[in-house]
Write a protein that holds these residues in place. Structure first.
Motif, PDB file in Angstrom:
ATOM      1  N   MET A   1       0.724  -1.177   0.050  1.00 35.00           N
ATOM      2  CA  MET A   1       0.173  -0.101   0.070  1.00 35.00           C
ATOM      3  C   MET A   1       0.901   1.067   0.034  1.00 35.00           C
ATOM      4  SD  MET A   1      -3.435   0.947   2.074  1.00 35.00           S
ATOM      5  CE  MET A   1      -4.272  -0.239   1.144  1.00 35.00           C
ATOM      6  N   GLU A   2       0.460   2.314  -0.630  1.00 32.82           N
ATOM      7  CA  GLU A   2       1.180   3.302  -0.769  1.00 32.82           C
ATOM      8  C   GLU A   2       0.684   4.563  -0.023  1.00 32.82           C
ATOM      9  OE1 GLU A   2      -2.415   3.840  -2.658  1.00 32.82           O
ATOM     10  OE2 GLU A   2      -0.972   2.049  -3.038  1.00 32.82           O
ATOM     11  N   ILE A   3       1.289   5.516  -0.439  1.00 36.97           N
ATOM     12  CA  ILE A   3       0.822   6.884   0.468  1.00 36.97           C
ATOM     13  C   ILE A   3      -0.384   7.476  -0.070  1.00 36.97           C
ATOM     14  CG2 ILE A   3       1.656   9.477   0.485  1.00 36.97           C
ATOM     15  CD1 ILE A   3       3.669   7.652   1.869  1.00 36.97           C
ATOM     16  N   PHE A   4      -1.094   7.844   0.926  1.00 39.18           N
ATOM     17  CA  PHE A   4      -2.680   8.294   0.700  1.00 39.18           C
ATOM     18  C   PHE A   4      -2.488   9.558   0.788  1.00 39.18           C
ATOM     19  CE2 PHE A   4      -6.844   9.413   2.291  1.00 39.18           C
ATOM     20  CZ  PHE A   4      -7.613   8.690   1.522  1.00 39.18           C
ATOM     21  N   GLU A   5      -2.780  10.236  -0.360  1.00 36.18           N
ATOM     22  CA  GLU A   5      -2.811  11.737  -0.524  1.00 36.18           C
ATOM     23  C   GLU A   5      -4.326  12.255   0.137  1.00 36.18           C
ATOM     24  OE1 GLU A   5      -0.364  13.565  -1.528  1.00 36.18           O
ATOM     25  OE2 GLU A   5       0.803  12.034  -1.987  1.00 36.18           O
ATOM     26  N   LEU A   6      -4.179  13.109   0.824  1.00 33.85           N
ATOM     27  CA  LEU A   6      -5.573  13.927   1.213  1.00 33.85           C
ATOM     28  C   LEU A   6      -5.698  15.218   0.221  1.00 33.85           C
ATOM     29  CD1 LEU A   6      -4.663  14.425   4.957  1.00 33.85           C
ATOM     30  CD2 LEU A   6      -6.040  12.690   4.120  1.00 33.85           C
ATOM     31  N   LYS A   7      -7.194  14.961  -0.211  1.00 38.75           N
ATOM     32  CA  LYS A   7      -7.721  15.987  -1.173  1.00 38.75           C
ATOM     33  C   LYS A   7      -7.737  17.200  -0.257  1.00 38.75           C
ATOM     34  CE  LYS A   7      -8.871  13.276  -4.287  1.00 38.75           C
ATOM     35  NZ  LYS A   7      -7.911  13.193  -5.769  1.00 38.75           N
ATOM     36  N   ARG A   8      -8.038  17.363   1.015  1.00 35.89           N
ATOM     37  CA  ARG A   8      -8.113  18.484   1.783  1.00 35.89           C
ATOM     38  C   ARG A   8      -7.202  18.335   2.933  1.00 35.89           C
ATOM     39  NH1 ARG A   8     -13.733  19.953   4.232  1.00 35.89           N
ATOM     40  NH2 ARG A   8     -12.766  19.415   6.396  1.00 35.89           N
ATOM     41  N   PRO A   9      -6.106  19.085   3.351  1.00 36.53           N
ATOM     42  CA  PRO A   9      -5.182  18.816   4.220  1.00 36.53           C
ATOM     43  C   PRO A   9      -5.852  18.911   5.692  1.00 36.53           C
ATOM     44  CG  PRO A   9      -4.030  20.372   2.760  1.00 36.53           C
ATOM     45  CD  PRO A   9      -5.598  19.909   2.379  1.00 36.53           C
ATOM     46  N   VAL A  10      -5.355  18.144   6.748  1.00 34.71           N
ATOM     47  CA  VAL A  10      -5.809  18.113   7.916  1.00 34.71           C
ATOM     48  C   VAL A  10      -4.847  18.898   9.025  1.00 34.71           C
ATOM     49  CG1 VAL A  10      -6.731  16.772  10.029  1.00 34.71           C
ATOM     50  CG2 VAL A  10      -7.302  16.269   7.602  1.00 34.71           C
ATOM     51  N   THR A  11      -5.268  19.721   9.697  1.00 39.33           N
ATOM     52  CA  THR A  11      -4.189  20.688  10.621  1.00 39.33           C
ATOM     53  C   THR A  11      -4.605  19.843  11.962  1.00 39.33           C
ATOM     54  OG1 THR A  11      -4.086  22.561   9.633  1.00 39.33           O
ATOM     55  CG2 THR A  11      -3.337  22.593  11.728  1.00 39.33           C
ATOM     56  N   PHE A  12      -3.884  19.254  12.766  1.00 45.20           N
ATOM     57  CA  PHE A  12      -3.909  18.693  14.022  1.00 45.20           C
ATOM     58  C   PHE A  12      -2.851  18.955  15.037  1.00 45.20           C
ATOM     59  CE2 PHE A  12      -3.839  15.119  16.862  1.00 45.20           C
ATOM     60  CZ  PHE A  12      -5.222  15.015  17.538  1.00 45.20           C
ATOM     61  N   GLU A  13      -3.124  19.285  16.220  1.00 44.78           N
ATOM     62  CA  GLU A  13      -2.342  19.851  17.047  1.00 44.78           C
ATOM     63  C   GLU A  13      -0.997  20.507  16.408  1.00 44.78           C
ATOM     64  OE1 GLU A  13      -1.180  16.267  19.193  1.00 44.78           O
ATOM     65  OE2 GLU A  13      -3.226  16.219  20.508  1.00 44.78           O
ATOM     66  N   GLY A  14      -1.232  21.627  15.550  1.00 40.60           N
ATOM     67  CA  GLY A  14      -0.430  22.426  15.230  1.00 40.60           C
ATOM     68  C   GLY A  14       0.589  21.784  13.954  1.00 40.60           C
ATOM     69  N   ALA A  62      -4.381   4.851  12.323  1.00 41.87           N
ATOM     70  CA  ALA A  62      -3.675   5.404  13.572  1.00 41.87           C
ATOM     71  C   ALA A  62      -2.553   4.333  13.862  1.00 41.87           C
ATOM     72  CB  ALA A  62      -4.731   5.596  14.454  1.00 41.87           C
ATOM     73  N   LYS A  63      -2.918   3.155  13.819  1.00 41.31           N
ATOM     74  CA  LYS A  63      -1.830   2.146  14.083  1.00 41.31           C
ATOM     75  C   LYS A  63      -0.697   2.215  13.219  1.00 41.31           C
ATOM     76  CE  LYS A  63      -0.300  -1.892  15.937  1.00 41.31           C
ATOM     77  NZ  LYS A  63       0.036  -1.952  17.200  1.00 41.31           N
ATOM     78  N   VAL A  64      -1.062   2.433  11.949  1.00 36.62           N
ATOM     79  CA  VAL A  64       0.130   2.176  11.031  1.00 36.62           C
ATOM     80  C   VAL A  64       0.888   3.384  10.780  1.00 36.62           C
ATOM     81  CG1 VAL A  64      -0.899   0.105  10.006  1.00 36.62           C
ATOM     82  CG2 VAL A  64      -1.406   2.375   8.821  1.00 36.62           C
ATOM     83  N   THR A  65       0.287   4.620  10.952  1.00 37.19           N
ATOM     84  CA  THR A  65       0.864   5.749  10.962  1.00 37.19           C
ATOM     85  C   THR A  65       1.437   6.360  12.036  1.00 37.19           C
ATOM     86  OG1 THR A  65      -0.783   7.114  11.261  1.00 37.19           O
ATOM     87  CG2 THR A  65      -0.767   6.553   9.145  1.00 37.19           C
ATOM     88  N   GLY A  66       1.191   5.855  13.359  1.00 36.81           N
ATOM     89  CA  GLY A  66       1.682   6.374  14.791  1.00 36.81           C
ATOM     90  C   GLY A  66       1.062   7.753  15.118  1.00 36.81           C
ATOM     91  N   GLN A  67       0.015   7.839  14.112  1.00 36.56           N
ATOM     92  CA  GLN A  67      -0.924   9.193  14.659  1.00 36.56           C
ATOM     93  C   GLN A  67      -1.970   8.847  15.688  1.00 36.56           C
ATOM     94  OE1 GLN A  67       0.408  12.077  13.800  1.00 36.56           O
ATOM     95  NE2 GLN A  67       2.059  11.127  13.012  1.00 36.56           N
ATOM     96  N   PRO A  68      -2.603   9.950  16.402  1.00 38.60           N
ATOM     97  CA  PRO A  68      -3.522   9.743  17.420  1.00 38.60           C
ATOM     98  C   PRO A  68      -4.819   9.514  16.185  1.00 38.60           C
ATOM     99  CG  PRO A  68      -2.762  11.902  17.659  1.00 38.60           C
ATOM    100  CD  PRO A  68      -2.009  11.156  16.474  1.00 38.60           C
ATOM    101  N   PHE A  69      -5.801   8.671  16.879  1.00 35.30           N
ATOM    102  CA  PHE A  69      -7.047   8.424  16.385  1.00 35.30           C
ATOM    103  C   PHE A  69      -7.897   9.702  15.972  1.00 35.30           C
ATOM    104  CE2 PHE A  69     -11.872   7.526  17.106  1.00 35.30           C
ATOM    105  CZ  PHE A  69     -12.025   6.523  16.170  1.00 35.30           C
ATOM    106  N   ASP A  70      -7.628  10.563  16.950  1.00 39.32           N
ATOM    107  CA  ASP A  70      -8.653  11.952  16.850  1.00 39.32           C
ATOM    108  C   ASP A  70      -8.225  12.706  15.623  1.00 39.32           C
ATOM    109  OD1 ASP A  70     -10.111  11.565  19.241  1.00 39.32           O
ATOM    110  OD2 ASP A  70      -8.942  12.700  20.424  1.00 39.32           O
TER     111      ASP A  70
END
Length: 95
Positions: A1-14, A62-70
């Protein structure tokens, strides 16, 4: 599986996220997969096909990216739907 490109970026915790590396899905163990299924069921209740649920997709990402669920809850609806499809397809596709 490759990189998943977001159509709209997300800002989270800065931090601004424009893509997600989902390559870790390939490395999940059966035990980790079972834990994701149990956690999705704990949050949403029983589901006939949990791999198709948005909660399961967010937990797996969240598990595979190491980023929080939120972080994933803040995604645009279109990106969330695309992510759910991408992760669900990874687990349910017959190779």
């Amino acid at each position: 599986m490759e990189i998943f490109e977001l159509k709209r970026p997300v800002t989270f915790e800065g931090h601004k996220f424009e893509q997600l590396d989902l390559s870790g899905l390939e490395d999940l163990t059966g035990e980790e997969y079972a834990t994701l299924l149990k956690e999705a069921e704990r949050i949403d209740g029983a589901d006939m096909v949990p791999e198709k649920s948005l909660t399961f997709a967010f937990l797996a990402a969240a598990k595979v990216t190491g980023q929080p669920f939120d972080l994933f809850k803040g995604m645009g609806a279109k990106d969330a739907a695309r992510l759910r499809y991408k992760i669900g397809s990874f687990f349910l596709a017959e190779d």
